[in-house]
Enzyme design. Structure first.
Site, PDB file in Angstrom:
ATOM      1  N   ASP A   1       0.770  -1.239   0.000  1.00 23.89           N
ATOM      2  CA  ASP A   1       0.000   0.000   0.000  1.00 23.89           C
ATOM      3  C   ASP A   1       0.807   1.299   0.000  1.00 23.89           C
ATOM      4  O   ASP A   1       0.666   2.140  -0.870  1.00 23.89           O
ATOM      5  CB  ASP A   1      -0.926   0.021   1.221  1.00 23.89           C
TER       6      ASP A   1
ATOM      7  N   GLU B   1       1.872  -9.705  11.518  1.00 22.00           N
ATOM      8  CA  GLU B   1       1.634  -9.242  10.144  1.00 22.00           C
ATOM      9  C   GLU B   1       2.970  -8.915   9.459  1.00 22.00           C
ATOM     10  O   GLU B   1       3.204  -9.268   8.327  1.00 22.00           O
ATOM     11  CB  GLU B   1       0.732  -8.000  10.191  1.00 22.00           C
TER      12      GLU B   1
HETATM   13  C1  DGY Z   1      -5.510  -2.026   4.458  1.00 23.64           C
HETATM   14  O1  DGY Z   1      -6.651  -1.685   4.738  1.00 23.64           O
HETATM   15  O2  DGY Z   1      -4.518  -1.594   5.056  1.00 23.64           O
HETATM   16  C2  DGY Z   1      -5.305  -3.029   3.406  1.00 23.64           C
HETATM   17  O3  DGY Z   1      -3.949  -3.265   3.189  1.00 23.64           O
HETATM   18  C3  DGY Z   1      -5.943  -2.650   2.101  1.00 23.64           C
HETATM   19  O4  DGY Z   1      -5.959  -3.792   1.269  1.00 23.64           O
END
Ligand code: DGY
Length: 441
Positions: free
Chosen positions: A185, A409
């Site tokens: 992201d 994560e």
């Molecule tokens: C988030 O909401 O951070 C996700 O990575 C989007 O896919």
């Protein structure tokens, strides 16, 4: 430090806890739906102890695929980044935000790295191997075969969607139209193209900061732009031609390009094995085109592939782990020496951004932290190309992190600390499929 047996038990428990009966949450609270590339990696984990559940993950994921009857049909084959099988108020932007209310199964309107043919081929190989080892397990192979017969046409449609809608000029390099689509992201590689996106003015409430400290998540201005791009997409009625032409953000992401390339290579092999010769030939043509075109994304400075701002043509000369999946993709240059140098610079594996780069931030999501599934893809690719020792170095680093910290994560590359969401499905899956000593990959 946990033993392998303990870790295996905890990894399986993690998947079971996150299981919502047909799909697996990445983690509870922070990500309360089915995510696209998470589902593929997670299915690999299920495959090691509950193959029926692994295939189910895929059936459920593709139940949300868009077809010829959705939104005028131009997105036939589209597979969303998020499939909303049920409501939840712990995530923004949830099902009511994307303009897809008319769908029987609501989804987001952007996709994610298309790794599925690769995951499915690995699952298929595992089913074949298992049934060869133990004839009483032959039904596992039959189940895999039946599932693949159903899934392959859907995966082919999905690859066609990428090539048709995201590379309409047939350049060999698909684009993405939203940083969330890359799965990486807030990578510093997107800082430049993102700056062309006007931040939204509409009010909204973020939910991610209820679960994870703000120092590990993207800032507000990032979200303002993500919302703006999401709204742009629905304002275009999801018309892929219009989106391609007018979207203020259009990037050739080397991560998506590498993953799609590997997936198309695996799709060719699966199509050949399942008697779909025409589709195999069609996908091979795409592979050949990309193989040549990707050389325009080579960075002399960083000795790796990088991304490009497809709106301006400028190379996004930023060293991220996305560009190290070259061996995995089978590109001309395998980047093994570059991976080796990266590993010398940190103690715990491959950070998402090179630690010597000015934009490196060890805590913040995709701007520095280590992600185990990326370690796995890079390592498997290197091993496939004969760099077995280097691949093993990555695996050993990853194992140390997981044994010390459990299934987070992502991880801080400077001290190994687990970050972001806890009890994370795809991290547990990488342990089961790739690291666990008896893993049969
Ligand atoms: C988030 O909401 O951070 C996700 O990575 C989007 O896919």
């Amino acid at each position: 430090m946990q033993s392998h047996e303990q870790l295996q038990t905890v990894a399986r428990e993690t998947l079971r806890k996150n299981d919502r009966g047909g799909y697996t949450l990445p983690t509870q609270g922070l990500y309360p739906f089915q995510w696209n590339w998470d589902a593929g990696i997670t299915a690999l984990g299920w495959m090691t102890f509950d193959p029926a559940r692994a295939w189910r993950e895929y059936e459920t994921l593709f139940s949300g695929q868009w077809g010829p009857d959705h939104f005028g049909g131009a997105n036939d084959g589209f597979l969303a980044q998020i499939t909303f099988h049920q409501d939840s108020d712990t995530y923004f932007p949830g099902p009511d935000q994307w303009g897809t209310d008319s769908l029987a199964i609501r989804t987001s309107s952007i996709s994610q790295p298309p790794l599925h043919a690769t995951m499915l081929r690995w699952m298929w190989k595992q089913a074949v191997r298992t049934s060869e080892r133990d004839k009483t397990l032959a039904p596992q192979r039959d189940m895999a075969e039946a599932c693949l017969q159903d899934l392959l046409p859907k995966v082919i449609a999905h690859h066609r969607w990428w090539y048709r809608c995201r590379d309409p000029q047939g350049t060999g390099l698909v684009v993405n139209i939203h940083p969330w689509e890359t799965g990486m992201d807030n990578s510093p590689a997107w800082d430049d193209p993102q700056s062309a996106v006007l931040p939204t003015q509409r009010p909204y409430v973020r939910k991610d900061l209820n679960h994870v400290d703000a120092s590990m998540r993207p800032p507000k201005v990032f979200y303002d732009r993500m919302v703006s791009l999401m709204d742009f997409n629905s304002a275009c009625g999801f018309d892929p031609k219009r989106i391609f032409a007018e979207c203020p953000y259009r990037v050739n992401d080397i991560g998506i390009i590498s993953i799609l390339q590997r997936s198309s290579i695996d799709l060719v092999a699966l199509c050949q094995e399942f008697g779909l010769q025409d589709s195999a030939t069609e996908m091979q043509q795409h592979v050949d085109r990309t193989q040549v075109a990707v050389e325009s994304l080579w960075s002399e400075r960083w000795q790796q592939y990088v991304s490009r701002n497809a709106r301006t043509g400028a190379l996004l000369d930023v060293p991220t782990s996305a560009g190290l999946m070259a061996a995995y993709a089978g590109f001309q240059k395998d980047c093994a020496d570059t991976v080796d140098s990266w590993l010398d610079e940190t103690l715990y594996g491959i950070p998402s951004t090179r630690s010597t780069y000015i934009g490196f931030e060890p805590l913040r999501y995709w701007r520095g932290p280590i992600w185990q599934h990326i370690n796995m893809l890079i390592a498997v690719g290197l091993a496939d190309q004969g760099h077995v020792e280097l691949a093993d170095r990555i695996r050993v680093d990853s194992e140390i992190l997981l044994r010390q910290q459990g299934f987070h994560e992502y991880y801080d590359p400077t001290n190994g600390r687990g970050l972001g969401g806890g009890e994370f499905s795809w991290t547990a899956a990488t342990y089961l499929y790739w690291i666990e000593p008896n893993a049969s990959r």
